[in-house]
Design an enzyme around this catalytic site. Structure first.
Site, PDB file in Angstrom:
ATOM      1  N   GLU A   1       0.838  -1.203   0.000  1.00  0.00           N
ATOM      2  CA  GLU A   1       0.000   0.000   0.000  1.00  0.00           C
ATOM      3  C   GLU A   1       0.873   1.253   0.000  1.00  0.00           C
ATOM      4  O   GLU A   1       1.757   1.397   0.843  1.00  0.00           O
ATOM      5  CB  GLU A   1      -0.931   0.012   1.219  1.00  0.00           C
ATOM      6  CG  GLU A   1      -1.766   1.268   1.373  1.00  0.00           C
ATOM      7  CD  GLU A   1      -2.583   1.612   0.142  1.00  0.00           C
ATOM      8  OE1 GLU A   1      -2.474   2.765  -0.331  1.00  0.00           O
ATOM      9  OE2 GLU A   1      -3.325   0.737  -0.369  1.00  0.00           O
ATOM     10  N   LYS A   2       0.604   2.148  -0.955  1.00  0.00           N
ATOM     11  CA  LYS A   2       1.393   3.384  -1.038  1.00  0.00           C
ATOM     12  C   LYS A   2       0.844   4.481  -0.125  1.00  0.00           C
ATOM     13  O   LYS A   2       1.541   5.431   0.198  1.00  0.00           O
ATOM     14  CB  LYS A   2       1.436   3.888  -2.480  1.00  0.00           C
ATOM     15  CG  LYS A   2       0.109   4.357  -3.030  1.00  0.00           C
ATOM     16  CD  LYS A   2       0.268   4.884  -4.451  1.00  0.00           C
ATOM     17  CE  LYS A   2      -1.069   5.373  -5.013  1.00  0.00           C
ATOM     18  NZ  LYS A   2      -0.933   5.895  -6.382  1.00  0.00           N
TER      19      LYS A   2
ATOM     20  N   GLY B   1      -7.634   2.525   2.203  1.00  0.00           N
ATOM     21  CA  GLY B   1      -7.849   3.085   0.881  1.00  0.00           C
ATOM     22  C   GLY B   1      -8.891   4.182   0.805  1.00  0.00           C
ATOM     23  O   GLY B   1      -9.199   4.855   1.794  1.00  0.00           O
TER      24      GLY B   1
ATOM     25  N   CYS C   1     -12.194   4.178   0.440  1.00  0.00           N
ATOM     26  CA  CYS C   1     -13.417   4.049   1.231  1.00  0.00           C
ATOM     27  C   CYS C   1     -13.260   4.660   2.619  1.00  0.00           C
ATOM     28  O   CYS C   1     -14.073   5.469   3.052  1.00  0.00           O
ATOM     29  CB  CYS C   1     -13.811   2.581   1.356  1.00  0.00           C
ATOM     30  SG  CYS C   1     -15.216   2.315   2.456  1.00  0.00           S
TER      31      CYS C   1
ATOM     32  N   GLY D   1     -25.009  13.747 -11.682  1.00  0.00           N
ATOM     33  CA  GLY D   1     -26.156  13.472 -10.816  1.00  0.00           C
ATOM     34  C   GLY D   1     -26.250  12.032 -10.381  1.00  0.00           C
ATOM     35  O   GLY D   1     -27.336  11.535 -10.066  1.00  0.00           O
TER      36      GLY D   1
ATOM     37  N   GLY E   1     -17.981  10.312 -11.624  1.00  0.00           N
ATOM     38  CA  GLY E   1     -17.663   8.898 -11.436  1.00  0.00           C
ATOM     39  C   GLY E   1     -16.200   8.660 -11.134  1.00  0.00           C
ATOM     40  O   GLY E   1     -15.408   9.604 -10.998  1.00  0.00           O
TER      41      GLY E   1
ATOM     42  N   HIS F   1     -43.531  -3.745  15.071  1.00  0.00           N
ATOM     43  CA  HIS F   1     -44.291  -2.495  15.025  1.00  0.00           C
ATOM     44  C   HIS F   1     -43.928  -1.623  16.224  1.00  0.00           C
ATOM     45  O   HIS F   1     -43.829  -2.131  17.340  1.00  0.00           O
ATOM     46  CB  HIS F   1     -45.789  -2.808  15.051  1.00  0.00           C
ATOM     47  CG  HIS F   1     -46.659  -1.597  15.064  1.00  0.00           C
ATOM     48  ND1 HIS F   1     -46.903  -0.848  13.931  1.00  0.00           N
ATOM     49  CD2 HIS F   1     -47.344  -0.998  16.068  1.00  0.00           C
ATOM     50  CE1 HIS F   1     -47.705   0.148  14.238  1.00  0.00           C
ATOM     51  NE2 HIS F   1     -47.992   0.085  15.535  1.00  0.00           N
TER      52      HIS F   1
END
Length: 460
Positions: free
Chosen positions: A39-40, A45, A47, A180, A266, A439
């Site tokens: 891992e850099k 990460g 997330c 969107g 994205g 309920h």
């Protein structure tokens, strides 16, 4: 299971310690493999550090703002004085830090070797990290994703991505959100709660275009009610910026002005210059193309998470990481199709879905082979108590199992657990209708929706 390995040799060597990578590492360790995890940045990460966790922390702060603003209608007299963004960020960063320390301790406790630095695939069994070669009998590629932009749209100044948006130490007066989809509507929701004048620009015909049409209509109606403006159906052309703000132009000549432009179009696969093509791995537009069992077809190399085409979700990465560890161990794990992975968009109102939309179901099974039913949250006691509107839509094969569940409303993401069990276990509405739902809970609304489709609605 594992033979004694040298400091630079492992049964499983993993490139990337985000959701997919660290899940694979933990499961592989549990299965008796020696594991190297490259891992850099920081364990966890995107997330943990710049994605799921910090955005949901901001959304919780935004929810509290809305509660304070609307408290009088519940008989509570409070005033909203201000939003202290440095304090909001301190709360958010505290959550991240606590989770990161917990993950770091877990990785250490599992005996996983963490290799810090930028890794590159240099042979079918080798990852080189800052000049040092590490070998793996099996290699898992889990390098994740990055915030995309559009051709010619440079990030900088007042044009930012979600990473910069998460570190703002002030509340802008106005903002344009380009995109969107999930990221765009979540940030628009936060900023609107914070008092920002928000406009979403989406080139496709609707917000959240991957959702069922009924859910789209509900979200757009809710956003209009909240005062979140949006332009859909016309694509972005360009942006100009100066010391005062940004001016966005669409292809039809329409313009919007604001303090900031958030680019939320994205995320792209983080695979460039990592040696994947040179190793002979099949690639398509930056994505790694493995088979359904996530093997790349080269050596003993697998790929998981956002670099594999499909829904880019942390829990999909978790599942794929676990899957590959078990696949290497010969346990023959079950393939979970993307369509059956639960999805939640944490704007207000929340969207929670799993399985086929009505349109997709009709395309797969035939127009006359699909039945749907809806249950409006107006009939649900707990939803009325917390002041939310929304609905649940169930999609089934005619005389067959439920193949899709689509929900919208405050806190409805909490109902996705039962929903994904119903879809993945191919339950019939008549089966679910017999369940007892406590309920008063919002969970009752899921039961009511199945009662409707089973032909015996209780409150409809």
């Amino acid at each position: 299971m594992a033979e004694e390995a040298t400091a630079h040799e492992f049964d499983i060597l993993i490139l990337g310690a985000g959701s997919g990578g660290y899940a694979a590492a933990i499961r592989a360790s549990e299965l008796g493999f020696s594991v190297g995890l490259v891992e850099k940045g920081k364990l966890g990460g995107t997330c943990l550090h710049t994605g799921c966790i910090p955005t949901k922390a901001l959304l919780h702060s935004a929810e509290l703002v809305d509660h304070a603003r609307d408290a009088a209608k519940y008989g509570i007299n409070v005033t909203l004085d201000s939003i202290d963004m440095p304090a909001v960020n301190a709360y958010k960063d505290g959550i991240i830090s606590k989770k990161w320390k917990g993950l770091t301790g877990l990785i250490k406790a599992k005996g996983i070797t963490v290799i810090e630095g930028e890794g590159r695939l240099t042979a079918q069994d080798t990852v080189t990290v800052d000049g040092t070669a590490y070998k793996g009998k099996n290699i898992i590629l889990a390098t994740g994703s990055f915030s995309k932009s559009l051709p010619g749209l440079e990030i900088g100044g007042r044009v930012i991505t979600s990473e910069q948006a998460l570190t703002l130490d002030y509340v802008p007066k106005s903002a344009i959100v380009l995109g969107g989809g999930v990221i765009g509507v979540e940030f628009a929701s936060v900023w609107n709660s914070f008092g920002v004048d928000v406009t979403i620009v989406e080139g496709l015909p609707s917000l959240v275009p991957n959702e069922d049409a009924t859910i789209v209509k509900q979200l757009e109606r809710a956003f209009k009610k909240r005062g979140i403006k949006f332009s859909t159906g016309t694509f972005f052309q360009g942006v100009e910026q100066d010391e005062n703000g940004v001016k966005v132009t669409l292809v039809d000549g329409k313009t919007f002005e604001a303090e900031l432009l958030l680019v939320a179009v994205g995320r792209g696969p983080l695979t460039a210059n990592l040696g994947y093509e040179e190793a002979g791995i099949t690639m398509d537009r930056g994505f790694v193309i493995p088979n359904e069992r996530l093997h790349t077809g080269v050596g003993n190399i697998y790929a998981v998470g956002d670099i594999v085409p499909g829904v880019q979700l942390a829990h999909r990465g978790f599942q794929q990481g676990i899957f590959v560890a078990e696949e290497i161990a010969g346990l023959n794990p079950v393939v979970v199709e993307d369509i059956n992975i639960p999805k939640v968009t944490y704007c207000d109102p929340e969207i929670a879905t799993v399985g086929y939309s009505e349109k997709a179901a009709k395309a797969k099974f035939g127009d006359d082979q699909v039945e749907t039913a809806e249950y409006n949250l107006a009939g649900n006691g707990k939803s009325s108590i917390i002041g939310t509107s929304g609905l649940i839509k169930i999609v089934r094969q005619k005389d067959g199992p439920v193949v899709g569940i689509h929900m919208i409303g405050a806190r409805m993401g909490e109902q996705i657990g039962e929903a994904q069990l119903i879809v993945n276990w191919e339950a019939y509405p008549e089966d679910v209708a017999q369940f007892i739902h406590a309920h008063p809970t919002q969970n009752e609304s899921l039961g009511e929706a199945h009662l409707v489709l089973a032909g015996k609605p209780l409150h409809g």
